[in-house]
Design an enzyme around this catalytic site. Sequence first.
Site, PDB file in Angstrom:
ATOM      1  N   TYR A 143      35.773 -13.631 -34.558  1.00 45.04           N
ATOM      2  CA  TYR A 143      36.536 -12.536 -35.177  1.00 45.04           C
ATOM      3  C   TYR A 143      36.589 -11.356 -34.027  1.00 45.04           C
ATOM      4  O   TYR A 143      35.375 -11.000 -33.572  1.00 45.04           O
ATOM      5  CB  TYR A 143      36.017 -11.874 -36.237  1.00 45.04           C
ATOM      6  CG  TYR A 143      36.502 -10.640 -37.156  1.00 45.04           C
ATOM      7  CD1 TYR A 143      37.576 -10.990 -37.929  1.00 45.04           C
ATOM      8  CD2 TYR A 143      35.792  -9.331 -37.099  1.00 45.04           C
ATOM      9  CE1 TYR A 143      38.195  -9.669 -38.355  1.00 45.04           C
ATOM     10  CE2 TYR A 143      36.285  -8.365 -37.555  1.00 45.04           C
ATOM     11  CZ  TYR A 143      37.459  -8.402 -38.066  1.00 45.04           C
ATOM     12  OH  TYR A 143      38.042  -7.398 -38.877  1.00 45.04           O
ATOM     13  N   ASP A 238      33.591 -10.903 -25.958  1.00 42.96           N
ATOM     14  CA  ASP A 238      33.661  -9.922 -27.025  1.00 42.96           C
ATOM     15  C   ASP A 238      32.077  -9.680 -27.595  1.00 42.96           C
ATOM     16  O   ASP A 238      31.606 -10.486 -28.356  1.00 42.96           O
ATOM     17  CB  ASP A 238      34.374 -10.160 -28.255  1.00 42.96           C
ATOM     18  CG  ASP A 238      34.625  -9.438 -29.404  1.00 42.96           C
ATOM     19  OD1 ASP A 238      33.551  -8.559 -29.392  1.00 42.96           O
ATOM     20  OD2 ASP A 238      35.133  -9.675 -30.296  1.00 42.96           O
ATOM     21  N   LYS A 266      29.730  -1.908 -32.520  1.00 38.56           N
ATOM     22  CA  LYS A 266      28.381  -1.768 -33.532  1.00 38.56           C
ATOM     23  C   LYS A 266      27.281  -1.341 -32.897  1.00 38.56           C
ATOM     24  O   LYS A 266      27.030  -0.011 -33.028  1.00 38.56           O
ATOM     25  CB  LYS A 266      28.145  -3.468 -33.817  1.00 38.56           C
ATOM     26  CG  LYS A 266      29.258  -3.904 -34.619  1.00 38.56           C
ATOM     27  CD  LYS A 266      28.955  -5.165 -35.197  1.00 38.56           C
ATOM     28  CE  LYS A 266      30.051  -5.601 -36.420  1.00 38.56           C
ATOM     29  NZ  LYS A 266      31.254  -6.771 -35.915  1.00 38.56           N
TER      30      LYS A 266
HETATM   31  C1  LIG Z   1      32.477  -6.451 -35.941  1.00 48.67           C
HETATM   32  C2  LIG Z   1      33.333  -7.220 -34.810  1.00 48.67           C
HETATM   33  C3  LIG Z   1      34.468  -6.850 -34.280  1.00 48.67           C
HETATM   34  C4  LIG Z   1      35.359  -5.515 -34.848  1.00 48.67           C
HETATM   35  O1  LIG Z   1      34.630  -4.463 -34.867  1.00 48.67           O
HETATM   36  P1  LIG Z   1      34.992  -3.301 -36.007  1.00 48.67           P
HETATM   37  O2  LIG Z   1      34.202  -2.215 -35.227  1.00 48.67           O
HETATM   38  O3  LIG Z   1      34.644  -3.772 -37.285  1.00 48.67           O
HETATM   39  O4  LIG Z   1      36.445  -3.007 -35.613  1.00 48.67           O
HETATM   40  C5  LIG Z   1      35.222  -7.387 -33.128  1.00 48.67           C
HETATM   41  N1  LIG Z   1      34.331  -8.422 -32.575  1.00 48.67           N
HETATM   42  C6  LIG Z   1      33.366  -9.068 -33.017  1.00 48.67           C
HETATM   43  C7  LIG Z   1      32.670  -9.896 -32.299  1.00 48.67           C
HETATM   44  C8  LIG Z   1      32.786  -8.248 -34.313  1.00 48.67           C
HETATM   45  O5  LIG Z   1      31.612  -8.826 -34.723  1.00 48.67           O
END
Ligand SMILES: *Cc1c(COP(=O)(O)O)cnc(C)c1O
Length: 427
Positions: A143, A238, A266
């Site tokens: 994701y 990511d 985060k």
């Molecule tokens: C949570 C998450 C996102 C998206 O971040 P948001 O602040 O919810 O838009 C992207 N990449 C990873 C790996 C994530 O865990």
Amino acid sequence: MYEKSKQLFERAQKSIPGGVNSPVRAFKSVGGTPLFMQKAKGAYLYDADGNQYIDYIASWGPMILGHAYEPVVKAIQEKALGSTSFGAPTELEIEMAELIISMVPNVDLIRMVSSGTEACMSAIRLARGYTGRNKIIKFEGHYHGHADSFLVKAGSGVATFNIQTVPGVTAGVANDTLTAAYNDLEAVKKIAAEHKREIAAIIVEPVAGNMGCILPQPGFHEGLRKLCDEEGIIFIFDEVMTGFRLAPGGAQEHLGIKADLVTYGKVIGGGMPVGAFGGKKEIMQHIAPLGNVYQAGTLSGNPIAMIAGYTMLTELKNNPSIYKELEEKTIYLRDGLNEVLKVWGQSYVINQLGSMISVHFSDHPVIDFASAASANNERFKKYFHAMLNRGVYLPPSAFESWFLNNALTKEDLDKTIQATKESLTNI
Ligand SMILES: *Cc1c(COP(=O)(O)O)cnc(C)c1O
């Protein structure tokens, strides 16, 4: 026990789609009513009915030092008195950028945004603008936020709700996203060979956390790195989940892999809406206003968000022993869960790295999306509710990692292990 939450959920559904502002909060896949939170302190959440829970979500990662962490709260309070937004540059933004660059490898320039989604979508735009290529490779069950390009075989809520194709994402966009199974280097090589000089970027969750916690197999990232070098592909880590969680320098440091672009979210905001993407100057200089790859944000670098993140990251930088403590706690939990699960007689798998951990009710190793999806996720739902009823708040889906926070005590971990022991009798 959940009366107030039930009432609030009824009311919420009349004005908010599904009663929630982000789908994974809805408890839709585990059933029951989402709990409405009132406050939290340290490792504990308190819902609208006044029930207390040991928290293993940590706001999906940011609360790595526990909730309402005093230095962060104080810094926000002080900063707010000097206005909550300017729409003009501030010295604090420089301090934040300098702090991040001092902590993470391979980042010369960094741009702040307001979410992980924004960070990832900007990073792939930059990779496309820099390489002049259109396609990206991502992994099944990973994701990267909800931007169109990423909603192909995505993890997290998309996997939890089993949404195969997302209405609203055009075929044109979806066709530019190629997917492979996580940990399947050969599949990636094959795609790269079939699409020579068409692939702008490979984007990966270095340690997957949006299909449960799934570790990279030995050689996987090294192989991707080599492939990217050979084919002129931008390698994007990511680190929205792993950044500042696995180490001060994130997964790059923890795994010893160099990425070309890195995205954060985060933890970086200390609980405020913050994201960032960065990398070598050679690539980052193509972002506007230095270059023509346009990217902007009215509230980017917002002072309240920056002071929260800056204070949090400063704590993490100055006390690297936090990472050792977090890992020790997570291993203690893993070993304790193993003790009670192994005498249970049913199959299970625990994956853990640093302060990320998850339990899959599976009889085979969980190394990619297919193996995560074929676990007994009905059993997970029962486990989730059995734990919730015993005051332990786990992510409401088997397709999510648990996140430990450093306010957790040995007693909390023992309670969690005991709650699991009790839960096993009725799942
Ligand atoms: C949570 C998450 C996102 C998206 O971040 P948001 O602040 O919810 O838009 C992207 N990449 C990873 C790996 C994530 O865990």
